[in-house]
Design a protein around this motif. Structure first.
Motif, PDB file in Angstrom:
ATOM      1  N   GLN A  97      40.770  41.783  32.693  1.00 28.47           N
ATOM      2  CA  GLN A  97      41.493  40.935  33.641  1.00 28.47           C
ATOM      3  C   GLN A  97      41.013  39.491  33.563  1.00 28.47           C
ATOM      4  OE1 GLN A  97      41.326  42.169  37.731  1.00 28.47           O
ATOM      5  NE2 GLN A  97      43.101  40.944  38.237  1.00 28.47           N
ATOM      6  N   SER A  99      37.166  36.996  32.473  1.00 33.22           N
ATOM      7  CA  SER A  99      35.777  37.046  32.029  1.00 33.22           C
ATOM      8  C   SER A  99      35.180  35.648  32.012  1.00 33.22           C
ATOM      9  CB  SER A  99      35.665  37.673  30.631  1.00 33.22           C
ATOM     10  OG  SER A  99      36.321  36.872  29.673  1.00 33.22           O
ATOM     11  N   GLN A 121      28.062  47.734  40.473  1.00 32.09           N
ATOM     12  CA  GLN A 121      29.181  48.632  40.183  1.00 32.09           C
ATOM     13  C   GLN A 121      28.716  50.088  40.084  1.00 32.09           C
ATOM     14  OE1 GLN A 121      32.660  47.154  39.622  1.00 32.09           O
ATOM     15  NE2 GLN A 121      31.318  46.013  41.006  1.00 32.09           N
ATOM     16  N   ARG A 137      39.364  48.814  39.490  1.00 37.30           N
ATOM     17  CA  ARG A 137      38.765  47.668  38.816  1.00 37.30           C
ATOM     18  C   ARG A 137      37.265  47.884  38.688  1.00 37.30           C
ATOM     19  NH1 ARG A 137      43.095  46.022  41.145  1.00 37.30           N
ATOM     20  NH2 ARG A 137      42.463  45.787  43.279  1.00 37.30           N
ATOM     21  N   LEU A 138      36.698  47.259  37.677  1.00 33.01           N
ATOM     22  CA  LEU A 138      35.283  47.457  37.382  1.00 33.01           C
ATOM     23  C   LEU A 138      34.756  46.218  36.669  1.00 33.01           C
ATOM     24  CD1 LEU A 138      33.208  49.853  37.523  1.00 33.01           C
ATOM     25  CD2 LEU A 138      33.911  50.392  35.199  1.00 33.01           C
ATOM     26  N   TYR A 139      33.561  45.782  37.033  1.00 33.54           N
ATOM     27  CA  TYR A 139      32.890  44.682  36.337  1.00 33.54           C
ATOM     28  C   TYR A 139      31.877  45.246  35.355  1.00 33.54           C
ATOM     29  CZ  TYR A 139      34.671  41.096  39.511  1.00 33.54           C
ATOM     30  OH  TYR A 139      35.485  40.237  40.208  1.00 33.54           O
ATOM     31  N   ASN A 156      30.429  38.335  31.442  1.00 30.06           N
ATOM     32  CA  ASN A 156      30.693  39.137  32.632  1.00 30.06           C
ATOM     33  C   ASN A 156      32.206  39.239  32.715  1.00 30.06           C
ATOM     34  OD1 ASN A 156      31.486  38.926  35.785  1.00 30.06           O
ATOM     35  ND2 ASN A 156      29.760  40.288  35.448  1.00 30.06           N
ATOM     36  N   ARG A 158      35.821  41.425  34.305  1.00 27.18           N
ATOM     37  CA  ARG A 158      36.463  42.359  35.223  1.00 27.18           C
ATOM     38  C   ARG A 158      37.571  43.059  34.451  1.00 27.18           C
ATOM     39  NH1 ARG A 158      38.784  39.918  40.629  1.00 27.18           N
ATOM     40  NH2 ARG A 158      39.506  38.425  39.070  1.00 27.18           N
ATOM     41  N   GLN A 175      46.834  43.164  38.586  1.00 29.59           N
ATOM     42  CA  GLN A 175      46.135  41.891  38.376  1.00 29.59           C
ATOM     43  C   GLN A 175      46.538  40.870  39.431  1.00 29.59           C
ATOM     44  OE1 GLN A 175      46.850  40.828  34.307  1.00 29.59           O
ATOM     45  NE2 GLN A 175      45.196  42.113  33.586  1.00 29.59           N
ATOM     46  N   VAL A 178      44.733  41.351  42.811  1.00 32.25           N
ATOM     47  CA  VAL A 178      43.358  40.860  42.838  1.00 32.25           C
ATOM     48  C   VAL A 178      43.321  39.345  42.930  1.00 32.25           C
ATOM     49  CG1 VAL A 178      41.236  40.673  41.481  1.00 32.25           C
ATOM     50  CG2 VAL A 178      42.411  42.839  41.653  1.00 32.25           C
TER      51      VAL A 178
END
Length: 182
Positions: A97, A99, A121, A137-139, A156, A158, A175, A178
């Protein structure tokens, strides 16, 4: 997250087979991964290491190209989530999504991107949300280190995961949801 078997030999073989299957899918479905000669060199359920040779990823200065570094780190995070989802019996479509990437030092040799979940997470929360809502969703974080352990690049990101059969419109809706301020 639990392994597929309580017998360590069977669990390791099963994990290695799954790792190889996801690597094969990555190389088949993503031409850039093939061109970069990426490989999943390690995965333990919590950390994934993706390896890349310098030669196909070099820039005009002779060090690793920034686009290759961010691609390797993004794909390492994607593969981490893909492997965990497959292992948990929760196959899903995974999209990056957004970064943030930092380039801290040039890389003059073959490199490894090491991906893991971001500190806050949880796989349990991710899979519960995916099961109940059909998306989650996940980081994830990823680093490429020099031989002396110094971080050369970090990412980093998402990711959005959708249960199978989701359409591109559903991915876009996830998307957009969020992106809206609360």
């Amino acid at each position: 997250m639990t392994l597929l078997s309580s017998d360590p030999k069977i669990a390791t073989a099963s994990s290695d087979n799954l790792r190889k299957r996801v690597e094969d899918q990555l190389l088949l479905d993503i031409p850039l991964a093939r061109a970069m000669q990426l490989g999943i060199s390690a995965w333990d359920g919590h950390m994934l290491r993706m390896s890349a040779p310098l030669t196909p990823n070099v820039n005009d200065k002779g060090c690793a190209f920034g686009g290759s570094l961010v691609s390797a780190m993004t794909l390492a995070c994607w593969a981490l989530i893909k492997l965990a989802s497959e292992q948990a019996g929760e196959p899903c479509d995974i999209y990056v999504q957004d970064s943030t990437v930092r380039y801290l030092s040039p890389i003059w040799s073959d490199f490894d991107a090491q991906a893991r979940l971001a500190a806050d997470q949880s796989w349990d929360t991710f899979f519960k949300t995916l099961d109940s809502r059909g998306r989650a969703r996940l980081y994830a974080d990823c680093e490429i280190r020099l031989a002396d352990g110094t971080i050369a690049a970090s990412l980093n990101a998402r990711f959005v995961a959708l249960q199978p059969g989701a359409t591109v419109n559903r991915a876009n809706a996830a998307q957009s949801e969020v992106a809206r301020p609360s």
